[in-house]
Design a protein around this motif. Structure first.
Motif, PDB file in Angstrom:
ATOM      1  N   THR A 110      -5.851  14.490  12.736  1.00  0.00           N
ATOM      2  CA  THR A 110      -4.498  14.390  12.194  1.00  0.00           C
ATOM      3  C   THR A 110      -4.162  12.912  12.065  1.00  0.00           C
ATOM      4  N   VAL A 111      -3.875  12.470  10.840  1.00  0.00           N
ATOM      5  CA  VAL A 111      -3.553  11.064  10.587  1.00  0.00           C
ATOM      6  C   VAL A 111      -2.172  11.000   9.939  1.00  0.00           C
ATOM      7  N   ASP A 112      -1.258  10.275  10.572  1.00  0.00           N
ATOM      8  CA  ASP A 112       0.097  10.081  10.048  1.00  0.00           C
ATOM      9  C   ASP A 112       0.381   8.595  10.000  1.00  0.00           C
ATOM     10  N   ALA A 113       0.953   8.146   8.869  1.00  0.00           N
ATOM     11  CA  ALA A 113       1.274   6.729   8.701  1.00  0.00           C
ATOM     12  C   ALA A 113       2.721   6.586   8.263  1.00  0.00           C
ATOM     13  N   ARG A 114       3.339   5.460   8.670  1.00  0.00           N
ATOM     14  CA  ARG A 114       4.721   5.166   8.289  1.00  0.00           C
ATOM     15  C   ARG A 114       4.801   3.708   7.883  1.00  0.00           C
ATOM     16  N   SER A 115       5.308   3.468   6.661  1.00  0.00           N
ATOM     17  CA  SER A 115       5.478   2.094   6.203  1.00  0.00           C
ATOM     18  C   SER A 115       6.841   1.593   6.664  1.00  0.00           C
ATOM     19  N   GLU A 116       7.071   0.295   6.503  1.00  0.00           N
ATOM     20  CA  GLU A 116       8.333  -0.295   6.954  1.00  0.00           C
ATOM     21  C   GLU A 116       9.540   0.182   6.144  1.00  0.00           C
ATOM     22  N   ASP A 117       9.292   0.702   4.928  1.00  0.00           N
ATOM     23  CA  ASP A 117      10.409   1.228   4.127  1.00  0.00           C
ATOM     24  C   ASP A 117      10.513   2.754   4.261  1.00  0.00           C
ATOM     25  N   ASN A 118       9.987   3.283   5.360  1.00  0.00           N
ATOM     26  CA  ASN A 118      10.074   4.699   5.727  1.00  0.00           C
ATOM     27  C   ASN A 118       9.417   5.638   4.731  1.00  0.00           C
ATOM     28  N   ALA A 119       8.315   5.225   4.168  1.00  0.00           N
ATOM     29  CA  ALA A 119       7.461   6.148   3.419  1.00  0.00           C
ATOM     30  C   ALA A 119       6.459   6.691   4.431  1.00  0.00           C
ATOM     31  N   TYR A 120       6.247   8.005   4.404  1.00  0.00           N
ATOM     32  CA  TYR A 120       5.355   8.659   5.361  1.00  0.00           C
ATOM     33  C   TYR A 120       4.138   9.220   4.641  1.00  0.00           C
ATOM     34  N   LEU A 121       2.991   9.091   5.267  1.00  0.00           N
ATOM     35  CA  LEU A 121       1.743   9.668   4.754  1.00  0.00           C
ATOM     36  C   LEU A 121       1.211  10.659   5.780  1.00  0.00           C
ATOM     37  N   HIS A 122       0.740  11.811   5.292  1.00  0.00           N
ATOM     38  CA  HIS A 122       0.088  12.801   6.141  1.00  0.00           C
ATOM     39  C   HIS A 122      -1.290  13.049   5.538  1.00  0.00           C
ATOM     40  N   LEU A 123      -2.347  12.799   6.348  1.00  0.00           N
ATOM     41  CA  LEU A 123      -3.716  12.852   5.849  1.00  0.00           C
ATOM     42  C   LEU A 123      -4.630  13.502   6.881  1.00  0.00           C
ATOM     43  N   THR A 124      -5.839  13.835   6.447  1.00  0.00           N
ATOM     44  CA  THR A 124      -6.846  14.305   7.399  1.00  0.00           C
ATOM     45  C   THR A 124      -7.857  13.213   7.705  1.00  0.00           C
ATOM     46  N   ASN A 125      -7.882  12.149   6.903  1.00  0.00           N
ATOM     47  CA  ASN A 125      -8.765  11.007   7.159  1.00  0.00           C
ATOM     48  C   ASN A 125      -8.190   9.796   6.444  1.00  0.00           C
ATOM     49  N   LEU A 126      -8.558   8.624   6.928  1.00  0.00           N
ATOM     50  CA  LEU A 126      -8.123   7.375   6.316  1.00  0.00           C
ATOM     51  C   LEU A 126      -9.178   6.325   6.626  1.00  0.00           C
ATOM     52  N   GLN A 127      -9.589   5.568   5.609  1.00  0.00           N
ATOM     53  CA  GLN A 127     -10.578   4.510   5.791  1.00  0.00           C
ATOM     54  C   GLN A 127      -9.958   3.178   5.384  1.00  0.00           C
ATOM     55  N   TYR A 128     -10.209   2.170   6.220  1.00  0.00           N
ATOM     56  CA  TYR A 128      -9.805   0.810   5.879  1.00  0.00           C
ATOM     57  C   TYR A 128     -11.068  -0.010   5.662  1.00  0.00           C
TER      58      TYR A 128
END
Length: 179
Positions: A110-128
């Motif tokens: 479970t991968v959840d991300a939040r940007s500083e302008d409150n945009a949310y991402l819900h993913l099953t994987n994330l690569q940097y």
């Protein structure tokens, strides 16, 4: 002559035996082989990457294991911060793998991300990818901001989610409507 042949063979056999015993007793012991995949564990650890004195990312986890041969880090219950100047993105994931030699971070579960302008991402994987400074994800991406929800199959973005591109079966849901 027959009597000397027997003695000669006995001396040769004893000499070979003595040389073998000498090697067995005085040869240097082989170094213990390191187990492939042996890991060292750290609990409650924080690791960060900086370039030119500025924070690129910081990862903290309940447990981080390091493979002693490859130096790859395996993290559990991950909190990851991506930063660029004053901009930040906070990411939480079940699992993470950090490969500093390739400048890659892979998050899964479970991968959840939040940007500083409150945009949310819900993913099953994330690569940097630190070589290109980009984030990618596939297998279903949901991005939410306010009453809008954007869904797609693949995400490509910069590390602070300022430039985001969703591709593959993209749908926009706004105020309960699909567009």
């Amino acid at each position: 002559m027959k009597r000397y042949k027997g003695w000669l063979w006995l001396i040769v056999v004893l000499l070979v035996f003595a040389i073998g015993m000498g090697f067995a007793l005085f040869a240097p012991a082989p170094l213990p082989a390191e187990e492939p995949g042996a890991r060292v564990a750290f609990n409650g650890t924080v690791i960060q990457q900086e370039e030119a004195g500025e924070l690129v990312w910081r990862i903290s986890a309940a447990k981080i294991e390091m493979d002693t041969k490859t130096r790859i880090l395996y993290a559990h219950d991950v909190d990851l911060l991506f930063a660029k100047g004053a901009h930040q993105v906070h990411v939480k994931a079940s699992e993470g793998v950090v490969d500093n030699s390739r400048k890659r971070i892979e998050l899964s579960g479970t991968v959840d991300a939040r940007s500083e302008d409150n945009a949310y991402l819900h993913l099953t994987n994330l690569q940097y990818d630190g070589n290109t400074d980009t984030l990618t994800a596939d297998g279903g991406v949901v991005m939410e901001k306010g009453d809008m929800q954007l869904c797609g199959d693949r995400l490509e973005a910069d590390r602070i989610l300022r430039e985001v591109r969703l591709t593959g079966n993209v749908e926009l849901h706004k105020g309960g409507r699909t567009e």
